[in-house]
Design an enzyme around this catalytic site. Structure first.
Site, PDB file in Angstrom:
ATOM      1  N   CYS A  29     -10.742 -34.170  11.075  1.00  0.00           N
ATOM      2  CA  CYS A  29      -9.852 -33.875   9.959  1.00  0.00           C
ATOM      3  C   CYS A  29      -9.401 -32.419  10.074  1.00  0.00           C
ATOM      4  O   CYS A  29     -10.251 -31.531  10.196  1.00  0.00           O
ATOM      5  CB  CYS A  29     -10.575 -34.102   8.643  1.00  0.00           C
ATOM      6  SG  CYS A  29      -9.533 -33.749   7.217  1.00  0.00           S
TER       7      CYS A  29
ATOM      8  N   GLU B   2     -17.965 -38.855  10.590  1.00  0.00           N
ATOM      9  CA  GLU B   2     -16.552 -38.456  10.719  1.00  0.00           C
ATOM     10  C   GLU B   2     -16.316 -37.634  11.984  1.00  0.00           C
ATOM     11  O   GLU B   2     -15.327 -37.818  12.693  1.00  0.00           O
ATOM     12  CB  GLU B   2     -16.141 -37.677   9.473  1.00  0.00           C
ATOM     13  CG  GLU B   2     -14.717 -37.190   9.498  1.00  0.00           C
ATOM     14  CD  GLU B   2     -14.326 -36.486   8.203  1.00  0.00           C
ATOM     15  OE1 GLU B   2     -14.829 -36.853   7.124  1.00  0.00           O
ATOM     16  OE2 GLU B   2     -13.527 -35.538   8.273  1.00  0.00           O
TER      17      GLU B   2
ATOM     18  N   THR C  78      -8.670 -30.328   8.022  1.00  0.00           N
ATOM     19  CA  THR C  78      -9.255 -29.421   7.010  1.00  0.00           C
ATOM     20  C   THR C  78     -10.500 -28.733   7.551  1.00  0.00           C
ATOM     21  O   THR C  78     -10.878 -27.674   7.083  1.00  0.00           O
ATOM     22  CB  THR C  78      -9.649 -30.172   5.718  1.00  0.00           C
ATOM     23  OG1 THR C  78     -10.654 -31.126   6.024  1.00  0.00           O
ATOM     24  CG2 THR C  78      -8.450 -30.855   5.095  1.00  0.00           C
TER      25      THR C  78
ATOM     26  N   ARG D 210     -17.043 -31.614  -6.006  1.00  0.00           N
ATOM     27  CA  ARG D 210     -17.342 -33.016  -5.686  1.00  0.00           C
ATOM     28  C   ARG D 210     -18.490 -33.492  -6.557  1.00  0.00           C
ATOM     29  O   ARG D 210     -19.151 -32.691  -7.206  1.00  0.00           O
ATOM     30  CB  ARG D 210     -17.781 -33.153  -4.208  1.00  0.00           C
ATOM     31  CG  ARG D 210     -16.754 -32.673  -3.228  1.00  0.00           C
ATOM     32  CD  ARG D 210     -17.237 -32.841  -1.792  1.00  0.00           C
ATOM     33  NE  ARG D 210     -16.201 -32.397  -0.865  1.00  0.00           N
ATOM     34  CZ  ARG D 210     -16.272 -32.498   0.455  1.00  0.00           C
ATOM     35  NH1 ARG D 210     -17.345 -33.019   1.024  1.00  0.00           N
ATOM     36  NH2 ARG D 210     -15.300 -32.081   1.218  1.00  0.00           N
TER      37      ARG D 210
ATOM     38  N   ARG E  41     -18.888 -25.990   5.705  1.00  0.00           N
ATOM     39  CA  ARG E  41     -18.783 -26.155   4.258  1.00  0.00           C
ATOM     40  C   ARG E  41     -20.134 -25.769   3.681  1.00  0.00           C
ATOM     41  O   ARG E  41     -21.155 -26.328   4.070  1.00  0.00           O
ATOM     42  CB  ARG E  41     -18.446 -27.608   3.893  1.00  0.00           C
ATOM     43  CG  ARG E  41     -18.137 -27.787   2.412  1.00  0.00           C
ATOM     44  CD  ARG E  41     -17.617 -29.196   2.116  1.00  0.00           C
ATOM     45  NE  ARG E  41     -18.685 -30.148   1.914  1.00  0.00           N
ATOM     46  CZ  ARG E  41     -19.265 -30.419   0.727  1.00  0.00           C
ATOM     47  NH1 ARG E  41     -18.879 -29.793  -0.362  1.00  0.00           N
ATOM     48  NH2 ARG E  41     -20.230 -31.314   0.638  1.00  0.00           N
TER      49      ARG E  41
ATOM     50  N   ARG F  93     -22.437 -33.558  12.781  1.00  0.00           N
ATOM     51  CA  ARG F  93     -22.433 -32.732  11.575  1.00  0.00           C
ATOM     52  C   ARG F  93     -23.799 -32.064  11.569  1.00  0.00           C
ATOM     53  O   ARG F  93     -24.825 -32.739  11.460  1.00  0.00           O
ATOM     54  CB  ARG F  93     -22.234 -33.581  10.315  1.00  0.00           C
ATOM     55  CG  ARG F  93     -20.793 -34.048  10.098  1.00  0.00           C
ATOM     56  CD  ARG F  93     -19.914 -32.902   9.623  1.00  0.00           C
ATOM     57  NE  ARG F  93     -18.500 -33.229   9.594  1.00  0.00           N
ATOM     58  CZ  ARG F  93     -17.826 -33.597   8.497  1.00  0.00           C
ATOM     59  NH1 ARG F  93     -18.459 -33.753   7.357  1.00  0.00           N
ATOM     60  NH2 ARG F  93     -16.543 -33.814   8.547  1.00  0.00           N
TER      61      ARG F  93
ATOM     62  N   GLU G 110     -18.445 -36.856  -1.021  1.00  0.00           N
ATOM     63  CA  GLU G 110     -17.030 -36.727  -1.350  1.00  0.00           C
ATOM     64  C   GLU G 110     -16.405 -38.015  -1.888  1.00  0.00           C
ATOM     65  O   GLU G 110     -15.597 -37.987  -2.807  1.00  0.00           O
ATOM     66  CB  GLU G 110     -16.301 -36.305  -0.060  1.00  0.00           C
ATOM     67  CG  GLU G 110     -14.873 -35.939  -0.252  1.00  0.00           C
ATOM     68  CD  GLU G 110     -14.252 -35.433   1.049  1.00  0.00           C
ATOM     69  OE1 GLU G 110     -14.887 -35.570   2.114  1.00  0.00           O
ATOM     70  OE2 GLU G 110     -13.133 -34.916   0.970  1.00  0.00           O
TER      71      GLU G 110
ATOM     72  N   ARG H 186     -23.135 -26.859   6.245  1.00  0.00           N
ATOM     73  CA  ARG H 186     -22.953 -27.775   7.385  1.00  0.00           C
ATOM     74  C   ARG H 186     -21.733 -27.371   8.194  1.00  0.00           C
ATOM     75  O   ARG H 186     -20.843 -26.684   7.711  1.00  0.00           O
ATOM     76  CB  ARG H 186     -22.822 -29.210   6.894  1.00  0.00           C
ATOM     77  CG  ARG H 186     -21.599 -29.533   6.024  1.00  0.00           C
ATOM     78  CD  ARG H 186     -20.353 -29.854   6.806  1.00  0.00           C
ATOM     79  NE  ARG H 186     -19.322 -30.456   5.976  1.00  0.00           N
ATOM     80  CZ  ARG H 186     -18.026 -30.290   6.180  1.00  0.00           C
ATOM     81  NH1 ARG H 186     -17.577 -29.498   7.139  1.00  0.00           N
ATOM     82  NH2 ARG H 186     -17.143 -30.905   5.409  1.00  0.00           N
TER      83      ARG H 186
HETATM   84  P1  ADP Z   1     -19.826 -33.290   3.947  1.00  0.00           P
HETATM   85  O1  ADP Z   1     -18.593 -34.027   4.333  1.00  0.00           O
HETATM   86  O2  ADP Z   1     -19.639 -31.834   3.788  1.00  0.00           O
HETATM   87  O3  ADP Z   1     -20.993 -33.592   4.796  1.00  0.00           O
HETATM   88  P2  ADP Z   1     -20.115 -35.070   1.647  1.00  0.00           P
HETATM   89  O4  ADP Z   1     -19.414 -34.749   0.355  1.00  0.00           O
HETATM   90  O5  ADP Z   1     -19.594 -36.182   2.493  1.00  0.00           O
HETATM   91  O6  ADP Z   1     -20.180 -33.723   2.454  1.00  0.00           O
HETATM   92  O7  ADP Z   1     -21.651 -35.268   1.308  1.00  0.00           O
HETATM   93  C1  ADP Z   1     -22.579 -35.635   2.257  1.00  0.00           C
HETATM   94  C2  ADP Z   1     -23.976 -35.660   1.701  1.00  0.00           C
HETATM   95  O8  ADP Z   1     -24.488 -34.347   1.576  1.00  0.00           O
HETATM   96  C3  ADP Z   1     -24.111 -36.309   0.324  1.00  0.00           C
HETATM   97  O9  ADP Z   1     -25.222 -37.181   0.358  1.00  0.00           O
HETATM   98  C4  ADP Z   1     -24.388 -35.140  -0.578  1.00  0.00           C
HETATM   99  O10 ADP Z   1     -25.203 -35.497  -1.654  1.00  0.00           O
HETATM  100  C5  ADP Z   1     -25.134 -34.185   0.342  1.00  0.00           C
HETATM  101  N1  ADP Z   1     -25.010 -32.786  -0.119  1.00  0.00           N
HETATM  102  C6  ADP Z   1     -23.914 -32.009  -0.069  1.00  0.00           C
HETATM  103  N2  ADP Z   1     -24.152 -30.787  -0.600  1.00  0.00           N
HETATM  104  C7  ADP Z   1     -25.451 -30.788  -1.001  1.00  0.00           C
HETATM  105  C8  ADP Z   1     -26.308 -29.822  -1.634  1.00  0.00           C
HETATM  106  N3  ADP Z   1     -25.887 -28.580  -1.954  1.00  0.00           N
HETATM  107  N4  ADP Z   1     -27.572 -30.203  -1.905  1.00  0.00           N
HETATM  108  C9  ADP Z   1     -28.022 -31.448  -1.591  1.00  0.00           C
HETATM  109  N5  ADP Z   1     -27.282 -32.394  -0.982  1.00  0.00           N
HETATM  110  C10 ADP Z   1     -26.002 -32.082  -0.693  1.00  0.00           C
HETATM  111 MG    MG Z   2     -18.065 -36.087   4.244  1.00  0.00          MG
END
Ligand code: ADP
Ligand code: MG
Length: 339
Positions: free
Chosen positions: A279, A228, A281, A318, A288, A232, A323, A124
């Site tokens: 953010c 956020e 980061t 995580r 990510r 995304r 997160e 993402r």
């Molecule tokens: P981000 O901030 O990178 O979007 P988060 O930790 O806030 O990540 O997670 C957002 C959503 O993305 C959560 O529902 C998580 O389960 C999903 N997610 C993240 N990585 C994966 C993955 N490799 N496979 C399936 N779902 C994922």
């Molecule tokens: Mg997030």
């Protein structure tokens, strides 16, 4: 939702009273640099260092600062430059970020012996629109305006891999919402840090999710609107075919960009910082890449983190529900690049 008065901590001038913890990056920056001039400044959309550090003032934090608009990074340069240097090891005064060229890239494929343990893979990025404040600092009208711009972008997709449907959070049924959350597609409004900094203000106005139709053939392509960051953009799928997921992801980031440009808009970007995110980061590429991987030898997320800290791997651990959520005891963890 917190009242405006509850969000404003009176202690911004005295970081020794902050509840963020001794290791919090922004606390250390405040204590090490003279930030007094910037404490009295405000950006054109009203963001201040008080608002930016509200979470560090009130709760445990690792980084502890959010931008409220693109100007935050220049108006509060003393603070943000130091945070960026400490987190990313990058000096923005000499850094030259390169905008995405959307030419084919070849990310490495995951090795097959490790791939067996991988349940799913996701890539993402975070993006915001030039000329609009960030999600934590928008008016309701601006949220709706950004949503309308993005809806036009989605409706203009011509790539058969990307075409799909936009679900507005405001009109989604409870069942639809739960289903999308359980599939790991949709975001929620229950991260207390994001709530405190204003990310969920006016919820659910201007919030929603775009999902492509032909997911079984091409993989899952999703755009979150109004989390956020304003956008995304992500691709994901079961298994570990990084290259296929990358190609879908990158095509999507390009298609959103093209659709925005057609309407005279652009992603917020500075040559010194890269693509701008709420953010710090996420500054730079905003990317990510994560795998949900089965690690039966580790009973908790903390055990995995403790192990990683004994190695030189630059990775983040995580739980699989995002997160801010606790782990569910399944011994499947989210392993990603340290943004
Ligand atoms: P981000 O901030 O990178 O979007 P988060 O930790 O806030 O990540 O997670 C957002 C959503 O993305 C959560 O529902 C998580 O389960 C999903 N997610 C993240 N990585 C994966 C993955 N490799 N496979 C399936 N779902 C994922
Ligand atoms: Mg997030």
């Amino acid at each position: 939702m917190l009242e405006e008065s509850a969000r404003r901590g009176p202690q911004v001038h005295d970081p020794s009273t902050w509840k963020c913890g001794e290791h919090c990056i922004v606390k250390n920056v405040f204590e090490g640099a003279n930030v007094s001039k910037e404490l009295n400044l405000s950006t054109g959309t009203g963001w201040t260092l008080d608002k930016a550090t509200i979470c560090a003032q009130n709760k445990p934090q690792h980084v502890g600062i959010y931008a409220g608009d693109d100007e935050s990074y220049t108006t509060f340069k003393t603070v943000f430059d130091q945070v960026i240097r400490r987190y990313h090891g990058v000096d923005v005064n000499t850094n030259r970020a390169v905008p995405e060229d959307y030419k084919p890239k070849s990310p490495p494929q995951l090795p097959p012996e490790g791939a067996r343990a991988i349940k799913s893979t996701r890539i993402r990025t975070a993006r915001n629109l030039k000329g609009f404040p960030f999600t934590n600092n928008m008016t309701k009208e601006q949220r709706l305006e950004v949503e309308a711009i993005l809806l036009k972008v989605f409706n203009g997709f011509t790539d058969k891999r990307l075409k799909g449907r936009y679900y507005s959070m405001a009109s989604m049924s409870k069942e639809e919402k739960e289903d999308l959350i359980n599939k790991h597609f949709l975001y929620t409004d229950d991260d207390s840090t994001l709530e405190m900094v204003g990310t969920y203000d006016d919820w659910p106005a201007g919030r929603g999710i775009f999902i492509n139709d032909r997911r079984d053939e091409f993989g899952i392509f999703i755009v979150w609107v109004g989390e956020e960051d304003q956008m995304r953009i992500m691709a994901m799928n079961k298994g570990s075919d990084c290259i296929a997921i990358w190609n879908l992801f990158y095509a999507g980031v390009e298609a959103v960009h093209a659709g925005l440009r057609k309407q005279g808009h652009d992603y917020a970007f500075l040559e010194s910082h890269g693509y701008l995110a709420t953010c710090p980061t996420n500054l730079g590429t905003g990317m990510r890449a994560s795998v949900h991987v089965s690690l039966p030898g580790f009973a908790t997320k903390q055990e995995v983190k403790d192990y990683v800290s004994t190695t030189d791997m630059a990775i983040d651990i995580r739980g699989t529900h995002g997160e801010s959520k606790s782990t569910d005891g399944s011994r499947v963890y989210d392993v990603s690049n340290n943004e």
